[in-house]
Structure formats: C-alpha cells, structure tokens
Design a protein around this motif. Structure first.
Motif, PDB file in Angstrom:
ATOM      1  N   PRO A 142       0.801  -1.233   0.000  1.00  0.00           N
ATOM      2  CA  PRO A 142       0.000   0.000   0.000  1.00  0.00           C
ATOM      3  C   PRO A 142       0.833   1.282   0.000  1.00  0.00           C
ATOM      4  O   PRO A 142       0.428   2.290  -0.566  1.00  0.00           O
ATOM      5  N   ALA A 143       2.013   1.257   0.591  1.00  0.00           N
ATOM      6  CA  ALA A 143       2.874   2.443   0.625  1.00  0.00           C
ATOM      7  C   ALA A 143       3.407   2.794  -0.759  1.00  0.00           C
ATOM      8  O   ALA A 143       3.911   3.900  -0.962  1.00  0.00           O
ATOM      9  N   HIS A 144       3.276   1.880  -1.708  1.00  0.00           N
ATOM     10  CA  HIS A 144       3.834   2.093  -3.045  1.00  0.00           C
ATOM     11  C   HIS A 144       2.770   2.068  -4.141  1.00  0.00           C
ATOM     12  O   HIS A 144       3.111   2.039  -5.327  1.00  0.00           O
ATOM     13  N   GLU A 145       1.501   2.058  -3.772  1.00  0.00           N
ATOM     14  CA  GLU A 145       0.430   2.064  -4.765  1.00  0.00           C
ATOM     15  C   GLU A 145       0.385   3.396  -5.508  1.00  0.00           C
ATOM     16  O   GLU A 145       0.832   4.425  -4.995  1.00  0.00           O
ATOM     17  N   GLY A 146      -0.143   3.362  -6.721  1.00  0.00           N
ATOM     18  CA  GLY A 146      -0.315   4.578  -7.501  1.00  0.00           C
ATOM     19  C   GLY A 146       0.943   5.076  -8.188  1.00  0.00           C
ATOM     20  O   GLY A 146       0.970   6.191  -8.693  1.00  0.00           O
ATOM     21  N   LYS A 147       1.975   4.254  -8.239  1.00  0.00           N
ATOM     22  CA  LYS A 147       3.238   4.654  -8.848  1.00  0.00           C
ATOM     23  C   LYS A 147       3.542   3.862 -10.118  1.00  0.00           C
ATOM     24  O   LYS A 147       4.645   3.943 -10.650  1.00  0.00           O
ATOM     25  N   GLY A 148       2.574   3.057 -10.577  1.00  0.00           N
ATOM     26  CA  GLY A 148       2.783   2.251 -11.778  1.00  0.00           C
ATOM     27  C   GLY A 148       3.562   0.976 -11.521  1.00  0.00           C
ATOM     28  O   GLY A 148       3.956   0.289 -12.463  1.00  0.00           O
ATOM     29  N   PHE A 149       3.781   0.636 -10.254  1.00  0.00           N
ATOM     30  CA  PHE A 149       4.577  -0.546  -9.943  1.00  0.00           C
ATOM     31  C   PHE A 149       3.863  -1.848 -10.309  1.00  0.00           C
ATOM     32  O   PHE A 149       4.510  -2.829 -10.666  1.00  0.00           O
ATOM     33  N   GLY A 150       2.538  -1.873 -10.219  1.00  0.00           N
ATOM     34  CA  GLY A 150       1.803  -3.079 -10.593  1.00  0.00           C
ATOM     35  C   GLY A 150       2.019  -3.414 -12.060  1.00  0.00           C
ATOM     36  O   GLY A 150       2.308  -4.561 -12.414  1.00  0.00           O
ATOM     37  N   SER A 151       1.930  -2.409 -12.909  1.00  0.00           N
ATOM     38  CA  SER A 151       2.162  -2.617 -14.340  1.00  0.00           C
ATOM     39  C   SER A 151       3.603  -3.018 -14.614  1.00  0.00           C
ATOM     40  O   SER A 151       3.871  -3.904 -15.437  1.00  0.00           O
ATOM     41  N   ARG A 152       4.530  -2.400 -13.927  1.00  0.00           N
ATOM     42  CA  ARG A 152       5.950  -2.744 -14.114  1.00  0.00           C
ATOM     43  C   ARG A 152       6.196  -4.198 -13.717  1.00  0.00           C
ATOM     44  O   ARG A 152       6.905  -4.935 -14.402  1.00  0.00           O
ATOM     45  N   GLY A 189       7.210  -7.160 -16.415  1.00  0.00           N
ATOM     46  CA  GLY A 189       8.449  -7.911 -16.219  1.00  0.00           C
ATOM     47  C   GLY A 189       8.206  -9.407 -16.106  1.00  0.00           C
ATOM     48  O   GLY A 189       8.958 -10.214 -16.664  1.00  0.00           O
ATOM     49  N   ALA A 190       7.140  -9.785 -15.395  1.00  0.00           N
ATOM     50  CA  ALA A 190       6.808 -11.207 -15.254  1.00  0.00           C
ATOM     51  C   ALA A 190       6.435 -11.805 -16.611  1.00  0.00           C
ATOM     52  O   ALA A 190       6.923 -12.881 -16.973  1.00  0.00           O
ATOM     53  N   LEU A 191       5.595 -11.106 -17.372  1.00  0.00           N
ATOM     54  CA  LEU A 191       5.175 -11.619 -18.681  1.00  0.00           C
ATOM     55  C   LEU A 191       6.348 -11.696 -19.650  1.00  0.00           C
ATOM     56  O   LEU A 191       6.454 -12.651 -20.428  1.00  0.00           O
ATOM     57  N   ASP A 192       7.230 -10.729 -19.600  1.00  0.00           N
ATOM     58  CA  ASP A 192       8.414 -10.773 -20.455  1.00  0.00           C
ATOM     59  C   ASP A 192       9.287 -11.980 -20.109  1.00  0.00           C
ATOM     60  O   ASP A 192       9.832 -12.646 -20.997  1.00  0.00           O
ATOM     61  N   ASP A 193       9.408 -12.290 -18.826  1.00  0.00           N
ATOM     62  CA  ASP A 193      10.200 -13.435 -18.413  1.00  0.00           C
ATOM     63  C   ASP A 193       9.533 -14.741 -18.840  1.00  0.00           C
ATOM     64  O   ASP A 193      10.200 -15.662 -19.319  1.00  0.00           O
ATOM     65  N   VAL A 194       8.227 -14.814 -18.694  1.00  0.00           N
ATOM     66  CA  VAL A 194       7.489 -16.013 -19.125  1.00  0.00           C
ATOM     67  C   VAL A 194       7.684 -16.220 -20.628  1.00  0.00           C
ATOM     68  O   VAL A 194       7.940 -17.337 -21.082  1.00  0.00           O
ATOM     69  N   ARG A 195       7.592 -15.144 -21.399  1.00  0.00           N
ATOM     70  CA  ARG A 195       7.811 -15.239 -22.846  1.00  0.00           C
ATOM     71  C   ARG A 195       9.219 -15.754 -23.149  1.00  0.00           C
ATOM     72  O   ARG A 195       9.410 -16.617 -23.998  1.00  0.00           O
ATOM     73  N   ALA A 196      10.215 -15.228 -22.445  1.00  0.00           N
ATOM     74  CA  ALA A 196      11.601 -15.640 -22.666  1.00  0.00           C
ATOM     75  C   ALA A 196      11.802 -17.123 -22.372  1.00  0.00           C
ATOM     76  O   ALA A 196      12.668 -17.762 -22.981  1.00  0.00           O
ATOM     77  N   GLN A 197      11.004 -17.670 -21.469  1.00  0.00           N
ATOM     78  CA  GLN A 197      11.076 -19.094 -21.137  1.00  0.00           C
ATOM     79  C   GLN A 197      10.318 -19.958 -22.147  1.00  0.00           C
ATOM     80  O   GLN A 197      10.373 -21.185 -22.074  1.00  0.00           O
ATOM     81  N   GLY A 198       9.565 -19.328 -23.035  1.00  0.00           N
ATOM     82  CA  GLY A 198       8.772 -20.079 -24.001  1.00  0.00           C
ATOM     83  C   GLY A 198       7.518 -20.691 -23.400  1.00  0.00           C
ATOM     84  O   GLY A 198       6.975 -21.661 -23.925  1.00  0.00           O
ATOM     85  N   ARG A 199       7.030 -20.116 -22.317  1.00  0.00           N
ATOM     86  CA  ARG A 199       5.847 -20.629 -21.630  1.00  0.00           C
ATOM     87  C   ARG A 199       4.645 -19.750 -21.933  1.00  0.00           C
ATOM     88  O   ARG A 199       4.767 -18.675 -22.497  1.00  0.00           O
ATOM     89  N   GLY A 200       3.487 -20.198 -21.492  1.00  0.00           N
ATOM     90  CA  GLY A 200       2.259 -19.438 -21.623  1.00  0.00           C
ATOM     91  C   GLY A 200       1.805 -18.913 -20.272  1.00  0.00           C
ATOM     92  O   GLY A 200       2.430 -19.169 -19.241  1.00  0.00           O
ATOM     93  N   VAL A 201       0.677 -18.199 -20.300  1.00  0.00           N
ATOM     94  CA  VAL A 201       0.126 -17.566 -19.100  1.00  0.00           C
ATOM     95  C   VAL A 201      -1.367 -17.844 -19.020  1.00  0.00           C
ATOM     96  O   VAL A 201      -2.086 -17.704 -20.018  1.00  0.00           O
ATOM     97  N   VAL A 202      -1.829 -18.223 -17.846  1.00  0.00           N
ATOM     98  CA  VAL A 202      -3.257 -18.321 -17.557  1.00  0.00           C
ATOM     99  C   VAL A 202      -3.545 -17.228 -16.526  1.00  0.00           C
ATOM    100  O   VAL A 202      -3.186 -17.360 -15.354  1.00  0.00           O
ATOM    101  N   PRO A 203      -4.131 -16.108 -16.962  1.00  0.00           N
ATOM    102  CA  PRO A 203      -4.301 -14.951 -16.067  1.00  0.00           C
ATOM    103  C   PRO A 203      -5.589 -15.008 -15.246  1.00  0.00           C
ATOM    104  O   PRO A 203      -6.583 -14.382 -15.570  1.00  0.00           O
TER     105      PRO A 203
END
Length: 103
Positions: free
Chosen positions: A46-56, A60-74
C-alpha cells in the motif's frame, strides 16, 4: 539511496517480486499449469500504490514467461486486465483460455 525496482522470479515462493534493493514492493503469485504459469494474485505494498509498480511488475513477469517459451493463464483480475490493455501479450494466453478472461 534506493535502487531502481527490478522484477525477480522467486521460484521458491512461486511468485514474481518487484524489488528495490532488499525491499519487496509487490508480488505476483503463480503456479505451474502444464506449459503455462497460472497467475492467481498480484499485490503492491500500500505504501507504493499509484506509482505504476503493478504494471511494471506484470510486464516484467510476462516478459520473463515469454523468454522461457511458456504461456500464461491470467486468473488474477489485474493480470487479465493488463493483458487486455497490452495486446502484445495476448499470444501468451492459450487460445482456449482467452474467452475465459475476456480476451
């Protein structure tokens, strides 16, 4: 001085973390689902909300998953919403799951 936040895959905890030095600013929990990772929950301190950190964190997680050649179930609403807004990640979601999350 704090360092630039970095996304790290904490495999032991099954979550991606957004870290600034030793501080965890937020995390995205996952579990293996065949050849994909199912994201179940994303949280920013909560101390860091509203700074775009969730999107960052999710980008980063999705980019790493892509680099591993895996998929995502969101299953996490935040991750699903991020993918709906950033169509370049739709291909990570298996075709049979896309309707479930509104893609």
């Amino acid at each position: 001085m704090t360092s630039e936040p970095q996304v790290v895959n904490n495999e032991a905890e099954r979550r991606y973390e957004l870290r600034s030095g030793d501080e965890v600013l937020g995390f995205a929990e996952y579990r293996p689902a065949g050849e994909a990772l199912m994201f179940s929950h994303t949280e920013i301190d909560p101390a860091h909300e509203g700074k775009g950190f969730g999107s960052r964190l999710v980008r980063g997680a999705l980019d790493d998953v892509r680099a591993q050649g895996r998929g995502v179930v969101p299953m996490c609403p935040f991750v699903a919403s991020f993918i709906r807004e950033h169509r370049e990640y739709v291909d990570l979601v298996p075709p049979g799951q896309r309707g479930v999350v509104g893609l």
